[in-house]
Design a protein around this motif. Structure first.
Motif, PDB file in Angstrom:
ATOM      1  N   ASP A  96      34.090 -43.208  86.039  1.00  0.00           N
ATOM      2  CA  ASP A  96      32.789 -43.204  85.431  1.00  0.00           C
ATOM      3  C   ASP A  96      31.576 -42.595  86.004  1.00  0.00           C
ATOM      4  OD1 ASP A  96      33.771 -44.710  82.853  1.00  0.00           O
ATOM      5  OD2 ASP A  96      34.412 -46.008  84.354  1.00  0.00           O
ATOM      6  N   GLY A  97      31.687 -42.723  87.444  1.00  0.00           N
ATOM      7  CA  GLY A  97      30.335 -42.073  87.924  1.00  0.00           C
ATOM      8  C   GLY A  97      30.403 -42.337  89.609  1.00  0.00           C
ATOM      9  N   LEU A  98      29.440 -41.467  90.216  1.00  0.00           N
ATOM     10  CA  LEU A  98      29.170 -41.755  91.485  1.00  0.00           C
ATOM     11  C   LEU A  98      27.730 -42.223  91.952  1.00  0.00           C
ATOM     12  CD1 LEU A  98      29.926 -38.175  92.809  1.00  0.00           C
ATOM     13  CD2 LEU A  98      31.450 -40.215  92.361  1.00  0.00           C
ATOM     14  N   ILE A  99      27.689 -43.042  92.974  1.00  0.00           N
ATOM     15  CA  ILE A  99      26.329 -43.814  93.131  1.00  0.00           C
ATOM     16  C   ILE A  99      26.057 -43.488  94.815  1.00  0.00           C
ATOM     17  CG2 ILE A  99      24.991 -45.833  93.587  1.00  0.00           C
ATOM     18  CD1 ILE A  99      27.423 -47.197  91.776  1.00  0.00           C
ATOM     19  N   PHE A 100      24.954 -42.872  94.819  1.00  0.00           N
ATOM     20  CA  PHE A 100      24.366 -42.576  96.111  1.00  0.00           C
ATOM     21  C   PHE A 100      23.324 -43.814  96.683  1.00  0.00           C
ATOM     22  CE2 PHE A 100      26.079 -38.571  94.931  1.00  0.00           C
ATOM     23  CZ  PHE A 100      26.502 -37.960  96.030  1.00  0.00           C
ATOM     24  N   THR A 101      23.304 -44.456  97.887  1.00  0.00           N
ATOM     25  CA  THR A 101      22.347 -45.264  98.513  1.00  0.00           C
ATOM     26  C   THR A 101      22.372 -44.923  99.896  1.00  0.00           C
ATOM     27  OG1 THR A 101      21.801 -47.538  97.944  1.00  0.00           O
ATOM     28  CG2 THR A 101      24.154 -47.219  98.691  1.00  0.00           C
ATOM     29  N   GLY A 102      21.429 -45.980 100.417  1.00  0.00           N
ATOM     30  CA  GLY A 102      21.078 -45.826 101.731  1.00  0.00           C
ATOM     31  C   GLY A 102      20.029 -44.734 102.148  1.00  0.00           C
TER      32      GLY A 102
END
Length: 390
Positions: free
Chosen positions: A313-319
């Motif tokens: 459903d999707g990608l998530i970028f964090t940090g």
């Protein structure tokens, strides 16, 4: 049960944050170089002003006493401790003698981290013996991985007798951002998400309906993608090669792979992505190589994580890198052409903000600033009240 103190204790440092439920800000600080003449504490006061206090040769308990003076204007109801390795423990736990013994018993799995975490626990137990205190484990979120994801192809007695398996880390971050993204998408803890936590330490995670099904880190935080100073995956026989041909012992090899490799080792310049991007723009070929290897290995890991998901459903970028570098995010998306991803260039240029950065076609792409302290505080609050964690 409103205000929660979060403690993250290292071998020579203490990070703390006071999460105030009825306020839109936090009090936080960092005590570092403990046990040395350079020991000091810095942070933010109740008036949102910065402070620095020299501590001399202060130990952890003394540094915590100074830190507590800085937040003495506020009452807190419980203390949450970040503990790096919880073995196969699946959730946060209220601290008692048994929990402390359990953490000690698995310290061989995290010899640099768990003993330091116990220092913070013992210090706050002395200072606040009547407050409920809770351990929140980096590894707990990943204990929903199936055995096909966590087992190494080793003789089975190594797993059965010695606990050698993949555990995963950055669990509080992966849990927080995947829950937040799915909520923003309209279905809390539903669907399939690939998370990239990108800082000095980096890891990827496949999350399905709010549960971790795979992650890039393993028995230790060294496994996986290229990081600031960690190599990530290497040929396991590299240790033997370096020992036989260079005469390095295990301590030297471990030092090089954890402290001298990654972006720093590849570039010979820095472990800071901002420095490398700037250097590459000015023609530094080694900085460009470091960026290229980082992006390729990251995209390769994210593609591998998709194997764990029934649907994407999707990608998530964090940090730090994931939240701030639109340049790196764009390069990673380019390296995954078969995912059908499309960026909104204007949104992708945004830094350190919760925002959707796809153009509305294909899987969603989110930037979600992580909040590990907030997640730890939430879990601490629930455990202290005897409630199930969300």
């Amino acid at each position: 049960m409103s205000n929660i103190l979060v403690i993250n204790c290292g071998s020579s440092s203490i990070k703390y944050a006071l999460i105030l439920q009825d306020y839109d800000y936090r009090l936080y600080g960092l005590a570092e170089n403990l046990g040395t003449p350079q020991a000091r504490i810095s942070g933010i006061t109740k008036d949102k002003e910065k402070f620095v206090v020299e501590l001399g040769l202060a130990d952890h308990e003394q540094a915590l006493s100074v830190a507590m003076q800085r937040i003495s204007h506020f009452k807190f109801d419980a203390i949450g401790h970040r503990v790096v390795h919880g073995g196969t423990m699946t959730h946060a736990r209220l601290i008692d003698d048994q929990v402390i013994e359990d953490i000690q018993n698995i310290s061989n799995l995290a010899p640099l981290h768990n003993p330091a975490n116990l220092i913070g626990i013992n210090a706050t137990m002395k200072l606040y013996p009547d407050l409920p205190q809770v351990t929140v484990f980096d590894t707990a979120f990943h204990q929903t991985m199936p055995n096909k994801a966590y087992l190494y192809a080793l003789p089975r007695e190594l797993h059965q007798q010695y606990g050698i398996r993949r555990y995963g880390f950055h669990g509080t971050s992966h849990a927080y951002v995947s829950e937040r993204a799915s909520t923003l998408a309209g279905q809390k803890n539903q669907g399939g998400w690939i998370v990239a936590h990108l800082g000095n330490g980096c890891s990827t995670c496949a999350v399905w309906n709010g549960q971790s099904l795979d992650t890039s880190m393993g028995l230790t935080p060294l496994e996986g993608v290229v990081m600031g100073t960690r190599s990530g995956d290497v040929d396991p026989s590299l240790h033997y090669f370096l020992n036989i041909n260079l005469g390095w012992d295990l301590a030297k090899i471990d030092q090089v792979l954890n402290k001298d490799s990654g972006l720093l080792g590849l570039s010979g310049l820095s472990n800071d992505m901002r420095t490398l991007v700037e250097a590459a723009e000015h023609g530094n070929a080694d900085a460009q190589i470091a960026i290229d290897v980082f992006v390729y290995r990251l995209a390769k890991s994210m593609a591998a994580m998709s194997c764990a998901l029934p649907q994407l459903d999707g990608l998530i970028f964090t940090g730090g890198i994931g939240e701030n570098s639109g340049f790196i995010r764009e390069k990673v998306i380019w390296a995954l052409p078969h995912f059908g991803l499309s960026l909104n260039a204007e949104n992708n240029a945004t830094r350190a903000q919760e925002i959707r950065i796809d153009d509305g076609t294909g899987p969603q792409i989110w930037v979600i600033p992580t909040d590990e302290e907030g997640r730890i505080a939430n879990e601490t609050r629930h455990i202290a009240l005897g409630e199930a964690v969300d």
